[in-house]
Write an enzyme that holds these catalytic residues in place. Structure first.
Site, PDB file in Angstrom:
ATOM      1  N   GLU A  27     -15.730  11.721  -6.640  1.00 16.70           N
ATOM      2  CA  GLU A  27     -17.016  12.424  -6.638  1.00 16.70           C
ATOM      3  C   GLU A  27     -17.144  13.115  -7.981  1.00 16.70           C
ATOM      4  OE1 GLU A  27     -15.936  14.966  -3.507  1.00 16.70           O
ATOM      5  OE2 GLU A  27     -16.663  13.651  -1.936  1.00 16.70           O
TER       6      GLU A  27
ATOM      7  N   TYR B 223     -16.543   7.084 -16.131  1.00 10.89           N
ATOM      8  CA  TYR B 223     -16.197   6.388 -14.890  1.00 10.89           C
ATOM      9  C   TYR B 223     -16.861   5.016 -14.838  1.00 10.89           C
ATOM     10  CZ  TYR B 223     -14.570  11.010 -13.366  1.00 10.89           C
ATOM     11  OH  TYR B 223     -13.928  12.217 -13.256  1.00 10.89           O
TER      12      TYR B 223
END
Length: 162
Positions: A109, A121
């Site tokens: 998250e 990411y």
């Protein structure tokens, strides 16, 4: 002339690293974990590594296994060492661990406002798969969404239920 630096090393996070881990997280995150939270993670058996060069903590991560998934719980790179590939190296070590434990996917998250981390990411193969509204605190009475990201790291099981 270029300065030659010693290579960075990935080491298991051990209790002696916890004050430095908490200090790096406090410098890098708006709502950092406490030293006690990191200690509790180690006690719980979470997987955690530190990235160190000549005794200096450059960054770290802590993750957990849940069934056939791996979950990144916390990752930080010291602000003075950001933008030098250390986050990518930590994510590669995380993925190697996930493969080692036979995880099928790796989850994390990230704050919706953290564009730099989201870009990293995505560059490392994570895809945005959802969000949790009002998840992260920003200020008293103000919260922001968590973007859920996943990367498939395993191979589908062959066959079916036996």
């Amino acid at each position: 002339m270029m300065e030659c630096q010693a290579p960075a090393q990935l080491l298991p996070m051990a209790p002696q690293w916890l004050p430095s881990v908490a200090a790096v997280d406090a410098a890098a995150q708006p709502h950092p974990w406490t030293q006690r939270q990191f200690a509790d993670g180690l006690t719980s058996g979470y997987h955690a590594q530190v990235l160190v060069r000549t005794g200096e903590l450059l960054g770290f991560f802590m993750a957990m296994q849940a069934a056939d998934e791996a979950h990144l719980l916390c990752i930080s790179v010291a602000p003075a060492h950001q933008g030098q590939g250390h986050g990518r190296l930590l994510l590669q070590a995380l993925e190697a661990w996930a493969v080692q434990i036979a995880a099928q996917s790796l989850w994390l998250e990230v704050r919706s406002s953290n564009d730099r981390a989201r870009s990293l990411y995505q560059h490392c193969g994570f895809a945005e798969v959802g969000q949790r509204r009002d998840y992260y605190p920003v200020a008293p009475g103000v919260r922001e969404a968590a973007i859920l990201m996943r990367k498939d790291v395993g191979h589908p099981q062959q066959g079916g239920l036996q």
